[in-house]
Design an enzyme around this catalytic site. Structure first.
Site, PDB file in Angstrom:
ATOM      1  N   ASP A 257     -48.991  20.281   4.399  1.00 15.46           N
ATOM      2  CA  ASP A 257     -48.285  19.009   4.525  1.00 15.46           C
ATOM      3  C   ASP A 257     -47.064  19.047   3.618  1.00 15.46           C
ATOM      4  O   ASP A 257     -47.164  19.302   2.429  1.00 15.46           O
ATOM      5  CB  ASP A 257     -49.208  17.851   4.120  1.00 15.46           C
ATOM      6  CG  ASP A 257     -48.492  16.510   4.222  1.00 15.46           C
ATOM      7  OD1 ASP A 257     -48.275  16.063   5.363  1.00 15.46           O
ATOM      8  OD2 ASP A 257     -48.147  15.933   3.176  1.00 15.46           O
TER       9      ASP A 257
ATOM     10  N   GLU B  85     -46.380  20.697  10.463  1.00 13.32           N
ATOM     11  CA  GLU B  85     -45.959  19.675  11.393  1.00 13.32           C
ATOM     12  C   GLU B  85     -44.490  19.893  11.724  1.00 13.32           C
ATOM     13  O   GLU B  85     -43.707  20.263  10.857  1.00 13.32           O
ATOM     14  CB  GLU B  85     -46.142  18.315  10.729  1.00 13.32           C
ATOM     15  CG  GLU B  85     -46.287  17.180  11.701  1.00 13.32           C
ATOM     16  CD  GLU B  85     -46.809  15.940  10.980  1.00 13.32           C
ATOM     17  OE1 GLU B  85     -47.292  15.043  11.664  1.00 13.32           O
ATOM     18  OE2 GLU B  85     -46.718  15.873   9.738  1.00 13.32           O
TER      19      GLU B  85
ATOM     20  N   CYS C 267     -58.159  10.548  10.011  1.00 14.02           N
ATOM     21  CA  CYS C 267     -59.119  10.892   8.966  1.00 14.02           C
ATOM     22  C   CYS C 267     -59.560  12.338   9.151  1.00 14.02           C
ATOM     23  O   CYS C 267     -59.965  12.734  10.241  1.00 14.02           O
ATOM     24  CB  CYS C 267     -60.333   9.960   9.032  1.00 14.02           C
ATOM     25  SG  CYS C 267     -61.676  10.477   7.933  1.00 14.02           S
TER      26      CYS C 267
ATOM     27  N   CYS D 231     -65.425   5.629   7.129  1.00 13.33           N
ATOM     28  CA  CYS D 231     -66.545   6.581   7.040  1.00 13.33           C
ATOM     29  C   CYS D 231     -66.893   6.909   5.583  1.00 13.33           C
ATOM     30  O   CYS D 231     -67.865   7.613   5.308  1.00 13.33           O
ATOM     31  CB  CYS D 231     -66.227   7.862   7.806  1.00 13.33           C
ATOM     32  SG  CYS D 231     -65.037   8.936   6.985  1.00 13.33           S
TER      33      CYS D 231
ATOM     34  N   ASP E 114     -51.768  13.280   1.077  1.00  7.67           N
ATOM     35  CA  ASP E 114     -51.170  14.528   1.544  1.00  7.67           C
ATOM     36  C   ASP E 114     -52.225  15.586   1.843  1.00  7.67           C
ATOM     37  O   ASP E 114     -52.105  16.350   2.804  1.00  7.67           O
ATOM     38  CB  ASP E 114     -50.174  15.063   0.503  1.00  7.67           C
ATOM     39  CG  ASP E 114     -49.001  14.121   0.297  1.00  7.67           C
ATOM     40  OD1 ASP E 114     -48.756  13.285   1.199  1.00  7.67           O
ATOM     41  OD2 ASP E 114     -48.359  14.198  -0.765  1.00  7.67           O
TER      42      ASP E 114
END
Ligand SMILES: [Zn+2]
Length: 372
Positions: A179, A263, A316, A337, A344
């Site tokens: 990330d 990404e 998530c 959850c 990050d």
């Protein structure tokens, strides 16, 4: 494995002139050697490139003071070229007698660092004698003993052969999500973090201070001239620090992991936010991507680029549910959850998990490593 590399140089007029002078020097010496070879051969002697070079060094070169203003490596290689031309003529059937070199046709010269290595890796090269020159693309991380400079049209290209480091497949970890961010430059799905560099931040601060100072100075004054030079060199310093740091990270990733998932940069979305766009260009995220692409090829790793619309930061990493409300300021990702995790790191883990399905394959496999 020995690989060849060739790329265009970014030169100013002064550098172009010095290139042309060296190529001219190389041609002059080659042609002198060729003529001397013919004369001595016709006189019944047995010329060699080495004998001619010795004679040249002791009795000819001193008569031409302009040559001492240029790199002496150039004429050494001109004799190497002469030797190669005659070896081809003697050994390869059908090769004609070596010809005189003409100005403007295959202008080139070779330089070395007197036996020491020339370090490469960024888009700048410190050439012995000539000084630092820039290229349009970064060079592979390597050391070479010599480089050849050749004129192609109006441009000059640098070429060299280098030894490719072979990746060690068993040491590679399978897959990593990365990330890219503003607070931490790179967060890896295994928990490793590359923070933004402190010296870089310090240098950036100094840069903005210099910029402010300059705007206060009277335009065209001696002081503003001085300040401008200071500013330019600080710019250079900051850019170099950043580039070196990015090289460190991208080399680490490409060497250590066999599949790297990042990404795609949301160019439109990011440029719409001016503050974000500035931060991204300062962090060099485009440069990061570019380096990672060629290093993945070099080290035989696969680079997976996840669609830019994939909500990596909102998903998530534990249960896969997607949060619709997550502001940029929230640094901790909390899920129903029960997962509580650095934002990050969560995004990096999601990227690592999503490597299949949403991917665009950016890099081919290199011959050195077939693992994927
Ligand atoms: Zn969850």
């Amino acid at each position: 494995m020995l690989l060849g590399f060739r790329t265009k140089l970014k030169l100013n007029n002064q550098q172009k002139t010095i290139m042309a002078r060296h190529a001219g020097y190389s041609r002059w010496v080659f042609n002198w050697g060729l003529k001397a070879w013919s004369i001595t051969y016709q006189a019944g002697l047995k010329p060699t490139a080495n004998k001619l070079k010795k004679f040249y060094t002791n009795y000819v070169k001193p008569d031409y003071p302009w040559q001492s203003q240029l790199s002496s490596r150039v004429y050494q290689y001109a004799f190497v070229d002469l030797d190669k031309a005659f070896q081809r003529f003697f050994k390869i059937k059908g090769t004609g007698y070596p010809k005189f070199k003409k100005k403007g046709i295959n202008d080139s010269f070779t330089l070395d660092n007197c036996g020491k290595w020339i370090e490469l890796g960024s888009a700048r090269i410190k050439l012995p004698f000539i000084g630092t020159v820039s290229t349009y693309e970064a060079l592979p991380h390597c050391q070479v003993k010599k480089v050849t400079l050749t004129r192609v049209g109006k441009d000059w290209v640098i070429s060299f052969a280098y030894e490719q480091e072979r990746p060690i497949p068993e040491k590679k970890m399978a897959r990593v999500g990365v990330d890219l961010g503003i607070i931490s430059l790179a967060t890896l799905s295994n928990g490793e973090v590359f923070p933004n560099l402190k010296p870089y931040r310090k240098a950036s601060l100094k840069l903005s201070r210099l910029q402010r100072n300059l705007s206060r100075k009277v335009q065209g004054s001696k002081n503003s001239q001085k300040q401008r030079i200071k500013l330019a060199s600080q710019h250079e310093k900051v850019a170099n620090l950043r580039r070196d740091y990015l090289h460190k990270i991208t080399s680490y990733l490409a060497k250590k992991f066999s599949n790297i998932v990042i990404e795609d940069l949301n160019v439109k979305g990011m440029l719409a936010n001016r503050k974000l766009a500035k931060a991204i260009s300062e962090l060099g995220l485009y440069e990061f991507r570019r380096q990672l692409e060629y290093k993945c090829k070099l080290y035989g790793s696969k680079l997976t680029i996840v669609d830019r619309w994939f909500p990596s930061s909102k998903t998530c990493s534990s249960c896969g549910s997607i949060k619709t409300d997550l502001s940029l300021s929230e640094r901790i990702y909390r899920c129903e959850c029960g997962l509580e995790i650095d934002r990050d790191l969560n995004a990096a883990k999601v990227l690592a998990n999503q490597a299949v399905g949403y991917t665009v394959l950016a890099c081919g496999q290199s011959a050195a490593d077939g693992s994927g």
